[in-house]
Motif scaffolding. Sequence first.
Motif, PDB file in Angstrom:
ATOM      1  N   TRP A 121      33.243  83.395 112.669  1.00 63.64           N
ATOM      2  CA  TRP A 121      34.513  82.680 112.828  1.00 63.64           C
ATOM      3  C   TRP A 121      34.323  81.419 113.665  1.00 63.64           C
ATOM      4  O   TRP A 121      34.902  80.376 113.363  1.00 63.64           O
ATOM      5  CB  TRP A 121      35.568  83.585 113.494  1.00 63.64           C
ATOM      6  CG  TRP A 121      36.126  84.596 112.536  1.00 63.64           C
ATOM      7  CD1 TRP A 121      35.754  85.903 112.422  1.00 63.64           C
ATOM      8  CD2 TRP A 121      37.123  84.372 111.551  1.00 63.64           C
ATOM      9  NE1 TRP A 121      36.463  86.512 111.434  1.00 63.64           N
ATOM     10  CE2 TRP A 121      37.326  85.595 110.879  1.00 63.64           C
ATOM     11  CE3 TRP A 121      37.870  83.274 111.168  1.00 63.64           C
ATOM     12  CZ2 TRP A 121      38.244  85.744 109.844  1.00 63.64           C
ATOM     13  CZ3 TRP A 121      38.786  83.415 110.144  1.00 63.64           C
ATOM     14  CH2 TRP A 121      38.963  84.632 109.496  1.00 63.64           C
ATOM     15  N   LEU A 122      33.527  81.521 114.709  1.00 60.65           N
ATOM     16  CA  LEU A 122      33.265  80.361 115.560  1.00 60.65           C
ATOM     17  C   LEU A 122      32.504  79.281 114.783  1.00 60.65           C
ATOM     18  O   LEU A 122      32.821  78.091 114.885  1.00 60.65           O
ATOM     19  CB  LEU A 122      32.476  80.777 116.810  1.00 60.65           C
ATOM     20  CG  LEU A 122      32.161  79.695 117.823  1.00 60.65           C
ATOM     21  CD1 LEU A 122      33.449  79.096 118.387  1.00 60.65           C
ATOM     22  CD2 LEU A 122      31.289  80.247 118.949  1.00 60.65           C
ATOM     23  N   ILE A 126      35.632  67.641 126.180  1.00 59.38           N
ATOM     24  CA  ILE A 126      34.303  68.258 126.052  1.00 59.38           C
ATOM     25  C   ILE A 126      34.211  69.478 126.972  1.00 59.38           C
ATOM     26  O   ILE A 126      33.711  70.533 126.570  1.00 59.38           O
ATOM     27  CB  ILE A 126      33.192  67.236 126.370  1.00 59.38           C
ATOM     28  CG1 ILE A 126      33.188  66.132 125.311  1.00 59.38           C
ATOM     29  CG2 ILE A 126      31.828  67.913 126.433  1.00 59.38           C
ATOM     30  CD1 ILE A 126      32.295  64.966 125.637  1.00 59.38           C
ATOM     31  N   ALA A 127      34.714  69.345 128.186  1.00 62.97           N
ATOM     32  CA  ALA A 127      34.690  70.468 129.125  1.00 62.97           C
ATOM     33  C   ALA A 127      35.556  71.617 128.604  1.00 62.97           C
ATOM     34  O   ALA A 127      35.152  72.789 128.662  1.00 62.97           O
ATOM     35  CB  ALA A 127      35.173  70.013 130.494  1.00 62.97           C
ATOM     36  N   PHE A 138      35.909  76.917 126.045  1.00 58.60           N
ATOM     37  CA  PHE A 138      36.408  77.766 124.957  1.00 58.60           C
ATOM     38  C   PHE A 138      35.249  78.475 124.260  1.00 58.60           C
ATOM     39  O   PHE A 138      35.326  79.684 124.001  1.00 58.60           O
ATOM     40  CB  PHE A 138      37.208  76.934 123.942  1.00 58.60           C
ATOM     41  CG  PHE A 138      37.619  77.718 122.733  1.00 58.60           C
ATOM     42  CD1 PHE A 138      38.700  78.581 122.795  1.00 58.60           C
ATOM     43  CD2 PHE A 138      36.912  77.612 121.541  1.00 58.60           C
ATOM     44  CE1 PHE A 138      39.074  79.338 121.679  1.00 58.60           C
ATOM     45  CE2 PHE A 138      37.275  78.357 120.436  1.00 58.60           C
ATOM     46  CZ  PHE A 138      38.355  79.217 120.494  1.00 58.60           C
ATOM     47  N   VAL A 139      34.191  77.751 123.931  1.00 59.56           N
ATOM     48  CA  VAL A 139      33.055  78.355 123.228  1.00 59.56           C
ATOM     49  C   VAL A 139      32.388  79.420 124.107  1.00 59.56           C
ATOM     50  O   VAL A 139      32.079  80.524 123.638  1.00 59.56           O
ATOM     51  CB  VAL A 139      32.041  77.266 122.784  1.00 59.56           C
ATOM     52  CG1 VAL A 139      30.754  77.893 122.272  1.00 59.56           C
ATOM     53  CG2 VAL A 139      32.659  76.386 121.712  1.00 59.56           C
ATOM     54  N   VAL A 140      32.164  79.103 125.380  1.00 59.57           N
ATOM     55  CA  VAL A 140      31.559  80.077 126.293  1.00 59.57           C
ATOM     56  C   VAL A 140      32.464  81.301 126.421  1.00 59.57           C
ATOM     57  O   VAL A 140      31.988  82.448 126.399  1.00 59.57           O
ATOM     58  CB  VAL A 140      31.270  79.424 127.670  1.00 59.57           C
ATOM     59  CG1 VAL A 140      30.911  80.467 128.718  1.00 59.57           C
ATOM     60  CG2 VAL A 140      30.155  78.398 127.541  1.00 59.57           C
ATOM     61  N   ASN A 145      33.329  88.224 123.022  1.00 54.80           N
ATOM     62  CA  ASN A 145      32.747  89.037 121.951  1.00 54.80           C
ATOM     63  C   ASN A 145      31.555  89.856 122.434  1.00 54.80           C
ATOM     64  O   ASN A 145      31.401  91.022 122.050  1.00 54.80           O
ATOM     65  CB  ASN A 145      32.358  88.151 120.761  1.00 54.80           C
ATOM     66  CG  ASN A 145      33.571  87.728 119.967  1.00 54.80           C
ATOM     67  OD1 ASN A 145      34.146  88.519 119.237  1.00 54.80           O
ATOM     68  ND2 ASN A 145      33.991  86.482 120.145  1.00 54.80           N
ATOM     69  N   CYS A 146      30.720  89.286 123.284  1.00 54.46           N
ATOM     70  CA  CYS A 146      29.559  90.012 123.802  1.00 54.46           C
ATOM     71  C   CYS A 146      29.995  91.135 124.739  1.00 54.46           C
ATOM     72  O   CYS A 146      29.448  92.242 124.698  1.00 54.46           O
ATOM     73  CB  CYS A 146      28.596  89.063 124.506  1.00 54.46           C
ATOM     74  SG  CYS A 146      27.724  87.974 123.349  1.00 54.46           S
TER      75      CYS A 146
END
Length: 180
Positions: free
Chosen positions: A85-86, A53-54, A59-61, A67-68
Amino acid sequence: MPKADAASSILPLHIEETIESIAGLNAEHRANATHHQRAVDRITSLLGRASFIATLTAFVVGWVSLNCFALALGYRAPDPPPFAWLAGASSLASLYLVILILTTQRGDDRLTQRRELLNLELTILSEQKIAKVVALLEELRQDSPHLHNRVDELAEVMARPADPQSVIDAIKESHSSTLP
Protein backbone atom coordinates in the motif's frame (compact mmCIF):
# COMPACT_ATOMS: atom_id res chain seq x y z
CA MET A 1 6.25 56.78 -16.11
CA PRO A 2 8.34 59.22 -14.00
CA LYS A 3 7.50 59.65 -10.36
CA ALA A 4 7.05 63.03 -8.65
CA ASP A 5 9.59 62.16 -5.97
CA ALA A 6 12.27 61.01 -8.46
CA ALA A 7 14.75 63.59 -7.15
CA SER A 8 14.66 62.06 -3.68
CA SER A 9 15.13 58.51 -5.00
CA ILE A 10 18.32 56.56 -4.37
CA LEU A 11 18.29 54.93 -7.81
CA PRO A 12 18.43 56.82 -11.10
CA LEU A 13 15.04 57.29 -12.71
CA HIS A 14 15.74 55.05 -15.70
CA ILE A 15 16.71 52.16 -13.40
CA GLU A 16 13.55 52.61 -11.32
CA GLU A 17 11.47 52.60 -14.50
CA THR A 18 13.18 49.39 -15.64
CA ILE A 19 12.54 47.73 -12.29
CA GLU A 20 8.89 48.82 -12.42
CA SER A 21 8.57 47.46 -15.97
CA ILE A 22 9.92 44.07 -14.91
CA ALA A 23 7.64 44.05 -11.85
CA GLY A 24 4.73 44.92 -14.15
CA LEU A 25 5.62 42.05 -16.48
CA ASN A 26 5.63 39.64 -13.52
CA ALA A 27 2.37 41.06 -12.14
CA GLU A 28 0.70 40.78 -15.55
CA HIS A 29 1.88 37.16 -15.81
CA ARG A 30 0.35 36.37 -12.40
CA ALA A 31 -2.86 38.26 -13.23
CA ASN A 32 -3.29 36.35 -16.50
CA ALA A 33 -2.83 32.97 -14.79
CA THR A 34 -5.95 30.84 -14.66
CA HIS A 35 -7.47 29.65 -11.39
CA HIS A 36 -6.09 26.18 -12.16
CA GLN A 37 -2.57 27.54 -12.73
CA ARG A 38 -2.67 29.46 -9.45
CA ALA A 39 -3.86 26.37 -7.58
CA VAL A 40 -1.09 24.26 -9.10
CA ASP A 41 1.48 26.92 -8.18
CA ARG A 42 0.24 26.98 -4.57
CA ILE A 43 0.32 23.18 -4.30
CA THR A 44 3.80 23.00 -5.86
CA SER A 45 5.00 25.71 -3.48
CA LEU A 46 3.59 23.79 -0.52
CA LEU A 47 5.17 20.52 -1.63
CA GLY A 48 8.54 22.19 -2.16
CA ARG A 49 8.94 23.21 1.47
CA ALA A 50 11.26 21.52 3.94
CA SER A 51 8.34 21.08 6.36
CA PHE A 52 6.55 18.93 3.78
CA ILE A 53 9.61 16.70 3.41
CA ALA A 54 9.81 16.34 7.19
CA THR A 55 6.08 15.53 7.41
CA LEU A 56 6.32 13.00 4.60
CA THR A 57 9.36 11.36 6.22
CA ALA A 58 7.56 11.18 9.58
CA PHE A 59 4.52 9.62 7.87
CA VAL A 60 6.60 6.95 6.10
CA VAL A 61 8.57 6.12 9.26
CA GLY A 62 5.32 5.99 11.23
CA TRP A 63 3.66 3.74 8.65
CA VAL A 64 6.58 1.30 8.55
CA SER A 65 6.90 1.34 12.36
CA LEU A 66 3.17 0.75 12.89
CA ASN A 67 3.18 -2.23 10.57
CA CYS A 68 6.39 -3.71 12.01
CA PHE A 69 5.22 -3.26 15.61
CA ALA A 70 1.84 -4.83 14.79
CA LEU A 71 3.60 -7.89 13.37
CA ALA A 72 6.03 -8.03 16.32
CA LEU A 73 3.13 -7.93 18.79
CA GLY A 74 1.30 -10.72 16.93
CA TYR A 75 -1.40 -8.55 15.36
CA ARG A 76 -2.38 -8.43 11.72
CA ALA A 77 -0.52 -5.52 10.07
CA PRO A 78 -2.61 -3.24 7.79
CA ASP A 79 0.22 -3.20 5.23
CA PRO A 80 2.80 -5.90 6.01
CA PRO A 81 6.27 -5.82 4.48
CA PRO A 82 7.07 -5.20 1.63
CA PHE A 83 4.46 -2.46 2.20
CA ALA A 84 2.46 -2.75 -1.01
CA TRP A 85 0.00 0.00 0.00
CA LEU A 86 2.84 2.38 0.82
CA ALA A 87 4.57 1.59 -2.49
CA GLY A 88 1.34 2.18 -4.43
CA ALA A 89 0.66 5.45 -2.63
CA SER A 90 4.25 6.55 -3.28
CA SER A 91 3.94 5.76 -6.99
CA LEU A 92 0.67 7.66 -7.28
CA ALA A 93 2.05 10.63 -5.34
CA SER A 94 5.14 10.62 -7.58
CA LEU A 95 2.96 10.73 -10.69
CA TYR A 96 1.00 13.69 -9.36
CA LEU A 97 4.18 15.45 -8.29
CA VAL A 98 5.67 15.10 -11.78
CA ILE A 99 2.49 16.51 -13.33
CA LEU A 100 2.49 19.44 -10.86
CA ILE A 101 6.12 20.22 -11.60
CA LEU A 102 5.60 20.07 -15.37
CA THR A 103 2.52 22.29 -15.16
CA THR A 104 4.37 24.84 -13.02
CA GLN A 105 7.39 24.75 -15.33
CA ARG A 106 5.17 25.35 -18.36
CA GLY A 107 3.81 28.55 -16.79
CA ASP A 108 7.30 29.67 -15.84
CA ASP A 109 8.47 29.01 -19.40
CA ARG A 110 5.85 31.44 -20.74
CA LEU A 111 7.18 34.18 -18.47
CA THR A 112 10.75 33.35 -19.49
CA GLN A 113 9.81 33.61 -23.17
CA ARG A 114 8.30 37.06 -22.59
CA ARG A 115 11.44 38.17 -20.76
CA GLU A 116 13.64 36.85 -23.58
CA LEU A 117 11.56 38.74 -26.13
CA LEU A 118 11.86 41.91 -24.06
CA ASN A 119 15.64 41.38 -23.82
CA LEU A 120 15.88 40.88 -27.57
CA GLU A 121 13.88 44.03 -28.30
CA LEU A 122 16.00 46.07 -25.89
CA THR A 123 19.21 44.64 -27.32
CA ILE A 124 18.18 45.57 -30.86
CA LEU A 125 17.18 49.06 -29.70
CA SER A 126 20.48 49.47 -27.83
CA GLU A 127 22.43 48.36 -30.90
CA GLN A 128 20.62 50.94 -33.01
CA LYS A 129 21.33 53.66 -30.45
CA ILE A 130 25.00 52.71 -30.25
CA ALA A 131 25.27 52.80 -34.05
CA LYS A 132 23.77 56.31 -33.99
CA VAL A 133 26.27 57.42 -31.31
CA VAL A 134 29.17 56.04 -33.37
CA ALA A 135 27.85 57.84 -36.46
CA LEU A 136 27.53 61.12 -34.53
CA LEU A 137 31.05 60.75 -33.10
CA GLU A 138 32.43 60.10 -36.55
CA GLU A 139 30.59 63.13 -37.87
CA LEU A 140 31.95 65.23 -35.01
CA ARG A 141 35.48 63.95 -35.66
CA GLN A 142 35.21 64.80 -39.34
CA ASP A 143 33.80 68.27 -38.63
CA SER A 144 36.38 69.13 -35.99
CA PRO A 145 39.19 71.33 -37.35
CA HIS A 146 41.54 70.13 -34.58
CA LEU A 147 41.45 66.47 -35.58
CA HIS A 148 43.14 64.91 -38.56
CA ASN A 149 40.53 63.73 -41.04
CA ARG A 150 41.04 60.07 -41.86
CA VAL A 151 38.93 57.15 -43.02
CA ASP A 152 38.01 54.75 -40.23
CA GLU A 153 36.44 51.77 -41.97
CA LEU A 154 35.57 50.02 -38.71
CA ALA A 155 33.76 53.12 -37.42
CA GLU A 156 31.87 53.36 -40.71
CA VAL A 157 30.74 49.74 -40.38
CA MET A 158 29.81 50.20 -36.71
CA ALA A 159 27.83 53.34 -37.54
CA ARG A 160 25.38 51.29 -39.60
CA PRO A 161 22.69 49.64 -37.46
CA ALA A 162 22.43 45.90 -37.85
CA ASP A 163 19.51 44.54 -39.78
CA PRO A 164 17.76 42.08 -37.43
CA GLN A 165 16.57 39.87 -40.30
CA SER A 166 20.11 39.59 -41.64
CA VAL A 167 21.31 38.54 -38.19
CA ILE A 168 18.55 35.92 -37.95
CA ASP A 169 19.43 34.60 -41.42
CA ALA A 170 23.13 34.39 -40.49
CA ILE A 171 22.30 32.51 -37.27
CA LYS A 172 20.07 30.07 -39.17
CA GLU A 173 22.77 29.54 -41.77
CA SER A 174 25.49 28.91 -39.17
CA HIS A 175 23.27 26.46 -37.25
CA SER A 176 22.10 24.63 -40.37
CA SER A 177 25.70 23.90 -41.34
CA THR A 178 26.35 22.24 -37.95
CA LEU A 179 23.23 20.02 -38.07
CA PRO A 180 23.57 16.49 -39.49
